[in-house]
Design a protein around this motif. Structure first.
Motif, PDB file in Angstrom:
ATOM      1  N   TYR A 147       0.800  -1.223   0.000  1.00 24.77           N
ATOM      2  CA  TYR A 147       0.000   0.000   0.000  1.00 24.77           C
ATOM      3  C   TYR A 147       0.837   1.280   0.000  1.00 24.77           C
ATOM      4  N   ARG A 168      -1.033   4.607  -7.571  1.00 26.36           N
ATOM      5  CA  ARG A 168      -1.665   3.805  -8.610  1.00 26.36           C
ATOM      6  C   ARG A 168      -1.782   2.373  -8.121  1.00 26.36           C
ATOM      7  N   GLY A 169      -2.576   1.625  -8.842  1.00 27.60           N
ATOM      8  CA  GLY A 169      -2.801   0.233  -8.466  1.00 27.60           C
ATOM      9  C   GLY A 169      -4.282  -0.033  -8.352  1.00 27.60           C
ATOM     10  N   GLU A 170      -4.634  -1.069  -7.633  1.00 22.34           N
ATOM     11  CA  GLU A 170      -6.015  -1.450  -7.424  1.00 22.34           C
ATOM     12  C   GLU A 170      -6.599  -0.655  -6.269  1.00 22.34           C
ATOM     13  N   ASP A 194     -11.316  -1.188  -1.333  1.00 25.14           N
ATOM     14  CA  ASP A 194     -12.725  -0.957  -1.015  1.00 25.14           C
ATOM     15  C   ASP A 194     -12.874  -0.214   0.303  1.00 25.14           C
ATOM     16  N   PHE A 202      -4.411   2.733  -2.679  1.00 26.79           N
ATOM     17  CA  PHE A 202      -4.268   1.766  -3.752  1.00 26.79           C
ATOM     18  C   PHE A 202      -3.355   0.633  -3.313  1.00 26.79           C
ATOM     19  N   ARG A 203      -3.576  -0.532  -3.942  1.00 24.67           N
ATOM     20  CA  ARG A 203      -2.809  -1.729  -3.590  1.00 24.67           C
ATOM     21  C   ARG A 203      -2.109  -2.273  -4.823  1.00 24.67           C
ATOM     22  N   GLU A 204      -0.855  -2.666  -4.652  1.00 26.26           N
ATOM     23  CA  GLU A 204      -0.078  -3.360  -5.684  1.00 26.26           C
ATOM     24  C   GLU A 204       0.278  -4.733  -5.136  1.00 26.26           C
ATOM     25  N   ASN A 205       0.816  -5.593  -5.989  1.00 24.92           N
ATOM     26  CA  ASN A 205       1.178  -6.931  -5.529  1.00 24.92           C
ATOM     27  C   ASN A 205       2.630  -6.998  -5.065  1.00 24.92           C
TER      28      ASN A 205
END
Length: 184
Positions: free
Chosen positions: A108, A123-125, A128, A134-137
């Protein structure tokens, strides 16, 4: 291409020869047309996914400090931050960070090397229920600690099991009781 050498039969086979290994490597290296094209167009040769961020583990005031003659006083007064101390600061200032384990933070937040702080990803997902997060892997990998280093080993175990600690002292508190980190 082949690399070989020619010697006379009378030469001493046990004599030390000067071998230029770098020249031999460069002379014997083969680059295919595919690799040449990829390099010319600057395409990535190796994919690195997911990214891994190394997270330090150290006792309180036990981080490495590098200094020179010019900056010794400044470093002694203001020790540079580490990923662990920055995690504690982040948890003090951010309610969302208090829900995260130490190893989850790089998913995050990104690590700013020049300022030694974690910065929220841009950026990323989207997460919710959390606007502007935003979340990255990305994976957070804690350095290994040998069990012979009692206190540091216990600290590492706490860091992977306690979400959002704000300090070294808070990690020692369980059900309102402050515990000493002794041998286990």
């Amino acid at each position: 291409m082949a690399v070989f050498s020619v010697q006379s039969e009378n030469s001493d086979r046990n004599a030390v020869r000067d071998i230029d290994e770098i020249a031999q490597y460069q002379a014997g290296r083969y680059i295919s047309s595919n690799e040449a094209a990829w390099r010319i167009f600057s395409f990535p040769m190796h994919e690195r996914n997911p990214a891994v961020v190394h997270l330090g583990v150290h006792l309180e005031n036990g981080q490495y400090v590098y200094f020179t003659d010019a900056n010794v006083q400044q470093r002694a007064l203001n020790t540079p931050g580490t990923t662990l101390t920055a995690f504690f600061t982040l948890c003090k200032e951010n309610a969302f960070a208090r829900t995260l384990m130490y190893s989850e933070v790089p998913s995050y937040y990104t690590w700013n090397v020049t300022k030694n702080v974690f910065v929220r990803r841009r950026r990323g997902e989207p997460v919710d229920g959390q606007p502007s997060i935003f979340r990255e892997n990305t994976i957070g990998g804690l350095y290994n600690v040998h069990p012979n280093q009692d206190e540091c080993f216990v600290l590492r175990m706490l860091l992977v099991n306690v979400p959002g600690p704000r300090s070294f002292q808070q990690l020692k508190i369980v059900d309102g009781v402050t515990h000493a980190i002794d041998k286990y």
